[in-house]
Write an enzyme that holds these catalytic residues in place. Sequence first.
Site, PDB file in Angstrom:
ATOM      1  N   TYR B 169       0.810  -1.227   0.000  1.00 27.66           N
ATOM      2  CA  TYR B 169       0.000   0.000   0.000  1.00 27.66           C
ATOM      3  C   TYR B 169       0.841   1.274   0.000  1.00 27.66           C
ATOM      4  O   TYR B 169       0.574   2.207  -0.758  1.00 27.66           O
ATOM      5  CB  TYR B 169      -0.904  -0.017   1.227  1.00 27.66           C
ATOM      6  CG  TYR B 169      -1.911   1.110   1.311  1.00 27.66           C
ATOM      7  CD1 TYR B 169      -2.920   1.229   0.375  1.00 27.66           C
ATOM      8  CD2 TYR B 169      -1.849   2.043   2.349  1.00 27.66           C
ATOM      9  CE1 TYR B 169      -3.858   2.258   0.461  1.00 27.66           C
ATOM     10  CE2 TYR B 169      -2.784   3.065   2.454  1.00 27.66           C
ATOM     11  CZ  TYR B 169      -3.793   3.164   1.509  1.00 27.66           C
ATOM     12  OH  TYR B 169      -4.710   4.175   1.606  1.00 27.66           O
ATOM     13  N   LYS B 173       0.797   4.777  -2.355  1.00 28.38           N
ATOM     14  CA  LYS B 173       0.480   6.108  -1.843  1.00 28.38           C
ATOM     15  C   LYS B 173       1.648   7.074  -2.048  1.00 28.38           C
ATOM     16  O   LYS B 173       1.445   8.277  -2.203  1.00 28.38           O
ATOM     17  CB  LYS B 173       0.078   6.016  -0.365  1.00 28.38           C
ATOM     18  CG  LYS B 173      -1.250   5.285  -0.167  1.00 28.38           C
ATOM     19  CD  LYS B 173      -2.396   6.105  -0.754  1.00 28.38           C
ATOM     20  CE  LYS B 173      -3.478   5.261  -1.368  1.00 28.38           C
ATOM     21  NZ  LYS B 173      -4.592   6.039  -1.950  1.00 28.38           N
TER      22      LYS B 173
END
Lengths: 290, 290
Positions: B169, B173
């Site tokens: 993740y 980001k």
Amino acid sequence: MLFGKKLTWNPDGQHIYVTGGSTGLGLSLAILLVKSGAHVSIVARNQNKLDDALKELENHRQHPNQKLAAHSFSLDTAEESAAALEAVCKPHDGRAPDAVFACAGSSKPKFFVEMSAEEMQNGMTNGYWVQAWTAMAAAKKMVRDRTKGKIILVSSTLGYMSFVGYASYSPAKHALRGLADTLQSELMLYDIDVHIFFPPTMYTPGYEEETKTKPKITRDIESTDDGVTAEAAAVALFEGVAPRHNIFLDPLYDMAAYIIAPIWKRSVDKRVREHRAEHREYLSEAGFFS
Amino acid sequence: MLFGKKLTWNPDGQHIYVTGGSTGLGLSLAILLVKSGAHVSIVARNQNKLDDALKELENHRQHPNQKLAAHSFSLDTAEESAAALEAVCKPHDGRAPDAVFACAGSSKPKFFVEMSAEEMQNGMTNGYWVQAWTAMAAAKKMVRDRTKGKIILVSSTLGYMSFVGYASYSPAKHALRGLADTLQSELMLYDIDVHIFFPPTMYTPGYEEETKTKPKITRDIESTDDGVTAEAAAVALFEGVAPRHNIFLDPLYDMAAYIIAPIWKRSVDKRVREHRAEHREYLSEAGFFS
């Protein structure tokens, strides 16, 4: 180094795996490692370049039992990257390398509105996955083998900031930073060190290649930058791999990037705005509006 | 706001496109926009959730001619994202929206050595591409239509730093940050504003979903964090979209992240190291070594 005696890393007798090792930063680093007495394995795609690189590495051999090897693999997918790592480990009784330097990568600058979906995806593959898959294969193998090794990723100053032309590359180099930051934390569970390197513009064959698609405004903005040679960058990378991540220095580098970058950015913003009319003409001639 | 009078953004009468608009931050933001008198189009995958969200938006309608619409699309690919944008623009004479808020995204935390290649790729798709493809479709359409619009991406504090559990993740980001930084520079060529938002933990349905796969050590580290509601985050996001990127405030936020983050990181590092023995047992029981 600010505090205490300088910590150095001595790869003599260790097995070091360098991706992208046939050219540019990877090759320069591989040469330094061979000179230090390490067993060095390089992986890249092009067999001819690998043959030349291996000859070059042989020129720097320190003792007759140093194992030097070159393997041709694409590192674009998890499967290929895992297969490359297996091939690299085979002459070393299948054991995980002591350190993995993921130097592979390339960039193709272009205007965002002229990029295809495929070009955007290639940017992520050639800037991020080509290293992330190697990190994944290496981490799994090191943990299984209980090797307290090192994994080193190579980002770019474009992993800190960005500007016109780098919409496919800068996200990939930022992603590497997120991966390194996660892995530095997570792989402490296994005593595996993770490092990341942010080199500036390097005058390498890859740099010459990317110039071919680079928009004029991007070239203009970069024209005042001072680049470095691959050899100089390799020395900095090699010296940066101390036994421990330096918690004192890292924030300093970050601060520099975050104080200097915004000032630099204002002048870049100005140049981009001044380029508007010329760019509209360029897009019209390229048929973008028709 | 530090300098001069507060700059505000008034979306009354504008057409605003919100991805991920059926739930969490996207829905809260869509409600704020409807309350401001904007025409609002939301896109998400699940038709039932879209139906419920549209009913909710109708409850906040300010005048009868406000166009409120919900369309079901996956945004995982460039093609689907471009098709979603076309559907969204259709009731508005096919014109580009005045602003696009890319709020779609999700996370599936897990240990890196237990992740499959597919899970790593899904992390990039659900954290990065789901917004990048919308930005690409929107930028191309705004430039063709000569719309001086806004594109707003939603990253996370995990776009600044990261720790154990976020290997799929955090890179995504971070990548959004690289994309926003590039586009902020590049889309000045067309007078298109680009913003990026870094919300902390938000207590949303997505948060509850990710808890299901989240490693214990990750949950422990986060247990001292203060999260925010989606409503509060939406207000911050809405207020942050001033007519111009604030060059004075951005470096301050950056500095805060880079002074506070390293201090926070030391305590996290300590907890990860202390977790080693327990983690080795966990991996053994999970069959990782066999």
